[in-house]
Design a protein around this motif. Structure first.
Motif, PDB file in Angstrom:
ATOM      1  N   GLY A  38       0.880  -1.227  -0.049  1.00 57.33           N
ATOM      2  CA  GLY A  38       0.052  -0.095   0.018  1.00 57.33           C
ATOM      3  C   GLY A  38       0.882   1.218   0.149  1.00 57.33           C
ATOM      4  N   GLU A  39       0.208   2.285   0.119  1.00 64.05           N
ATOM      5  CA  GLU A  39       0.885   3.552  -0.010  1.00 64.05           C
ATOM      6  C   GLU A  39       1.841   3.754   1.159  1.00 64.05           C
ATOM      7  OE1 GLU A  39       0.120   8.658  -0.229  1.00 64.05           O
ATOM      8  OE2 GLU A  39      -1.534   7.080  -0.442  1.00 64.05           O
ATOM      9  N   GLY A  40       3.175   3.774   0.981  1.00 59.05           N
ATOM     10  CA  GLY A  40       4.149   4.210   2.161  1.00 59.05           C
ATOM     11  C   GLY A  40       4.646   2.763   2.734  1.00 59.05           C
ATOM     12  N   ASP A  41       4.291   1.580   2.011  1.00 55.98           N
ATOM     13  CA  ASP A  41       4.687   0.226   2.619  1.00 55.98           C
ATOM     14  C   ASP A  41       6.292  -0.021   1.951  1.00 55.98           C
ATOM     15  OD1 ASP A  41       2.489   0.054   4.083  1.00 55.98           O
ATOM     16  OD2 ASP A  41       1.561  -1.410   2.622  1.00 55.98           O
ATOM     17  N   PRO A  42       6.806  -0.720   2.679  1.00 54.00           N
ATOM     18  CA  PRO A  42       8.295  -1.061   1.949  1.00 54.00           C
ATOM     19  C   PRO A  42       7.984  -1.870   0.816  1.00 54.00           C
ATOM     20  CG  PRO A  42       8.176  -1.494   4.357  1.00 54.00           C
ATOM     21  CD  PRO A  42       6.935  -1.433   3.846  1.00 54.00           C
ATOM     22  N   VAL A  43       8.936  -1.671  -0.087  1.00 49.84           N
ATOM     23  CA  VAL A  43       8.765  -2.391  -1.300  1.00 49.84           C
ATOM     24  C   VAL A  43      10.114  -3.273  -1.697  1.00 49.84           C
ATOM     25  CG1 VAL A  43       8.840  -2.353  -3.800  1.00 49.84           C
ATOM     26  CG2 VAL A  43       7.125  -1.209  -2.428  1.00 49.84           C
ATOM     27  N   THR A  44      10.257  -4.456  -1.961  1.00 53.13           N
ATOM     28  CA  THR A  44      11.459  -5.153  -2.209  1.00 53.13           C
ATOM     29  C   THR A  44      11.262  -5.881  -3.635  1.00 53.13           C
ATOM     30  OG1 THR A  44      11.708  -5.762   0.076  1.00 53.13           O
ATOM     31  CG2 THR A  44      12.751  -7.083  -1.417  1.00 53.13           C
ATOM     32  N   LEU A  45      12.493  -5.608  -4.372  1.00 53.71           N
ATOM     33  CA  LEU A  45      12.741  -6.286  -5.560  1.00 53.71           C
ATOM     34  C   LEU A  45      13.969  -7.078  -5.788  1.00 53.71           C
ATOM     35  CD1 LEU A  45      11.913  -6.270  -8.826  1.00 53.71           C
ATOM     36  CD2 LEU A  45      13.263  -4.331  -9.153  1.00 53.71           C
ATOM     37  N   ALA A  46      13.874  -8.289  -6.420  1.00 59.79           N
ATOM     38  CA  ALA A  46      14.894  -9.016  -6.395  1.00 59.79           C
ATOM     39  C   ALA A  46      15.031  -9.740  -7.816  1.00 59.79           C
ATOM     40  CB  ALA A  46      15.119 -10.127  -5.429  1.00 59.79           C
ATOM     41  N   ILE A  47      16.124  -9.562  -8.496  1.00 63.43           N
ATOM     42  CA  ILE A  47      16.340  -9.931  -9.864  1.00 63.43           C
ATOM     43  C   ILE A  47      17.651 -11.063  -9.879  1.00 63.43           C
ATOM     44  CG2 ILE A  47      16.555  -9.484 -12.248  1.00 63.43           C
ATOM     45  CD1 ILE A  47      15.599  -6.904 -11.755  1.00 63.43           C
ATOM     46  N   GLY A  48      17.546 -12.224 -10.478  1.00 59.98           N
ATOM     47  CA  GLY A  48      18.686 -13.055 -10.611  1.00 59.98           C
ATOM     48  C   GLY A  48      19.027 -13.181 -12.055  1.00 59.98           C
ATOM     49  N   TYR A  49      20.563 -13.314 -12.251  1.00 62.13           N
ATOM     50  CA  TYR A  49      20.815 -13.311 -13.643  1.00 62.13           C
ATOM     51  C   TYR A  49      21.789 -14.405 -13.792  1.00 62.13           C
ATOM     52  CZ  TYR A  49      19.630  -8.203 -13.543  1.00 62.13           C
ATOM     53  OH  TYR A  49      18.885  -7.211 -13.722  1.00 62.13           O
ATOM     54  N   LEU A  50      21.995 -15.112 -14.932  1.00 60.95           N
ATOM     55  CA  LEU A  50      22.946 -15.961 -15.431  1.00 60.95           C
ATOM     56  C   LEU A  50      24.093 -15.201 -16.072  1.00 60.95           C
ATOM     57  CD1 LEU A  50      23.763 -18.873 -15.686  1.00 60.95           C
ATOM     58  CD2 LEU A  50      22.967 -18.767 -17.975  1.00 60.95           C
ATOM     59  N   THR A  51      25.226 -15.330 -15.383  1.00 64.03           N
ATOM     60  CA  THR A  51      26.365 -14.383 -15.851  1.00 64.03           C
ATOM     61  C   THR A  51      26.994 -15.019 -17.117  1.00 64.03           C
ATOM     62  OG1 THR A  51      28.075 -15.308 -14.740  1.00 64.03           O
ATOM     63  CG2 THR A  51      26.660 -13.786 -13.563  1.00 64.03           C
ATOM     64  N   PRO A  52      27.673 -14.427 -18.066  1.00 66.39           N
ATOM     65  CA  PRO A  52      28.257 -14.752 -19.000  1.00 66.39           C
ATOM     66  C   PRO A  52      29.539 -16.013 -18.661  1.00 66.39           C
ATOM     67  CG  PRO A  52      28.515 -12.456 -19.137  1.00 66.39           C
ATOM     68  CD  PRO A  52      28.041 -12.766 -17.885  1.00 66.39           C
ATOM     69  N   GLY A  53      29.679 -16.096 -17.317  1.00 70.93           N
ATOM     70  CA  GLY A  53      30.758 -16.955 -17.000  1.00 70.93           C
ATOM     71  C   GLY A  53      29.900 -18.374 -16.423  1.00 70.93           C
ATOM     72  N   GLY A  54      28.557 -18.342 -16.585  1.00 74.66           N
ATOM     73  CA  GLY A  54      27.691 -19.406 -16.398  1.00 74.66           C
ATOM     74  C   GLY A  54      27.366 -19.493 -14.792  1.00 74.66           C
ATOM     75  N   GLU A  55      27.431 -18.419 -14.167  1.00 72.87           N
ATOM     76  CA  GLU A  55      27.371 -18.376 -12.615  1.00 72.87           C
ATOM     77  C   GLU A  55      26.246 -17.471 -12.387  1.00 72.87           C
ATOM     78  OE1 GLU A  55      28.706 -20.148 -10.607  1.00 72.87           O
ATOM     79  OE2 GLU A  55      30.266 -21.015 -11.944  1.00 72.87           O
ATOM     80  N   TYR A  56      26.000 -17.554 -11.189  1.00 70.52           N
ATOM     81  CA  TYR A  56      24.530 -16.645 -10.519  1.00 70.52           C
ATOM     82  C   TYR A  56      25.092 -15.359 -10.064  1.00 70.52           C
ATOM     83  CZ  TYR A  56      20.668 -15.301  -7.775  1.00 70.52           C
ATOM     84  OH  TYR A  56      19.807 -14.539  -6.933  1.00 70.52           O
ATOM     85  N   ALA A  57      24.404 -14.359 -10.485  1.00 70.02           N
ATOM     86  CA  ALA A  57      24.409 -13.182  -9.877  1.00 70.02           C
ATOM     87  C   ALA A  57      22.832 -12.615  -9.462  1.00 70.02           C
ATOM     88  CB  ALA A  57      25.053 -11.983 -10.735  1.00 70.02           C
ATOM     89  N   GLY A  58      22.962 -12.250  -7.957  1.00 63.70           N
ATOM     90  CA  GLY A  58      21.487 -11.641  -7.816  1.00 63.70           C
ATOM     91  C   GLY A  58      21.572 -10.250  -7.487  1.00 63.70           C
ATOM     92  N   PHE A  59      20.532  -9.554  -7.666  1.00 60.76           N
ATOM     93  CA  PHE A  59      20.633  -8.401  -7.245  1.00 60.76           C
ATOM     94  C   PHE A  59      19.176  -8.117  -6.426  1.00 60.76           C
ATOM     95  CE2 PHE A  59      17.820  -4.398  -7.997  1.00 60.76           C
ATOM     96  CZ  PHE A  59      18.415  -3.383  -7.695  1.00 60.76           C
ATOM     97  N   ALA A  60      19.198  -7.263  -5.236  1.00 57.06           N
ATOM     98  CA  ALA A  60      18.090  -7.148  -4.401  1.00 57.06           C
ATOM     99  C   ALA A  60      18.194  -5.693  -4.030  1.00 57.06           C
ATOM    100  CB  ALA A  60      18.073  -7.942  -3.541  1.00 57.06           C
ATOM    101  N   VAL A  61      17.032  -5.007  -3.935  1.00 61.88           N
ATOM    102  CA  VAL A  61      16.849  -3.659  -3.361  1.00 61.88           C
ATOM    103  C   VAL A  61      15.472  -3.518  -2.553  1.00 61.88           C
ATOM    104  CG1 VAL A  61      15.576  -2.719  -5.241  1.00 61.88           C
ATOM    105  CG2 VAL A  61      16.773  -1.310  -3.692  1.00 61.88           C
ATOM    106  N   SER A  62      15.637  -3.016  -1.349  1.00 60.88           N
ATOM    107  CA  SER A  62      14.526  -2.868  -0.488  1.00 60.88           C
ATOM    108  C   SER A  62      14.706  -1.671   0.539  1.00 60.88           C
ATOM    109  CB  SER A  62      14.342  -4.140   0.441  1.00 60.88           C
ATOM    110  OG  SER A  62      13.184  -4.257   1.243  1.00 60.88           O
ATOM    111  N   ASP A  63      13.721  -1.164   1.029  1.00 56.91           N
ATOM    112  CA  ASP A  63      13.622  -0.123   1.867  1.00 56.91           C
ATOM    113  C   ASP A  63      13.209  -0.707   3.446  1.00 56.91           C
ATOM    114  OD1 ASP A  63      10.930  -0.326   1.250  1.00 56.91           O
ATOM    115  OD2 ASP A  63      10.579   1.862   1.571  1.00 56.91           O
TER     116      ASP A  63
END
Length: 200
Positions: free
Chosen positions: A104-129
């Motif tokens: 809702g308005e003013g609630d915390p928001v979290t986003l997470a994205i996972g990637y397969l890298t060129p080296g065939g490994e995992y890289a994860g991105f996350a952001v949250s307040d």
């Protein structure tokens, strides 16, 4: 007057010997059929193995489009949402999660994205307040701080996670940004360097 009908046996009472074709057919057994098919099966297996080798494991990776989740999170977040933007070629998003749909308005928001890298490994991105968000605590909860890393002129805190992986984090506009995974330090820095704000 009596007649003599045809008999089922030729004169002499013996049946004629079977023809060579019938003898060959009788000798055909299941084992002979298996031996005959074995070369064909072997050729098929070799072809299948070669195709799998040419494709490699990456050919079976399922990618996702994070655009709609990113836009939703950007619209609901009370902070300017940072996400990896123009990543170098070879990075493929394989997962995306956000709780923005229930925020809702003013609630915390979290986003997470996972990637397969060129080296065939995992890289994860996350952001949250939300400092209690699992996307952050799962990475930084038991991590050990290892100084800082310069990423395009910005200082990111460097961590070693409980899994022995590198994590990079920084605070921005009241939110915490984290990049981590089994990828090399160089690839994690590339993901961190691509982080930019998204217009809601």
């Amino acid at each position: 007057m009596s007649t003599t009908g045809p008999t089922s046996q030729p004169p002499g009472g013996t049946a004629p010997p079977p023809s060579p074709a019938i003898e060959r057919a009788n000798r055909m057994s299941a084992a002979n059929m298996v031996r005959s098919l074995a070369p064909l099966v072997l050729i098929c297996l070799l072809i299948a193995g070669w195709v799998a080798f040419q494709q490699g494991p990456d050919a079976r990776v399922r990618t996702v489009d994070p655009t709609s989740s990113v836009q939703l999170a950007a619209a609901r977040a009370s902070y300017p949402l940072p996400v990896p933007g123009d990543l170098p070629e070879g990075y493929r998003p394989t997962s995306v999660r956000t709780d923005a749909g229930a925020a809702g308005e003013g609630d915390p928001v979290t986003l997470a994205i996972g990637y397969l890298t060129p080296g065939g490994e995992y890289a994860g991105f996350a952001v949250s307040d939300d400092p209690r968000a699992s996307a952050l605590t799962d990475v930084l909860g038991d991590a050990e701080q290892e100084g800082s890393t310069d990423v395009d002129g910005e200082a990111w805190t460097r961590w070693t996670t409980a899994r022995g992986e590198t994590a990079l984090s920084r605070e921005a506009d009241g939110a915490t940004v984290v990049v981590t995974g089994s990828a090399s330090d160089g690839e994690l820095v590339e993901v961190a360097a691509a982080v930019e704000q998204v217009a809601p």
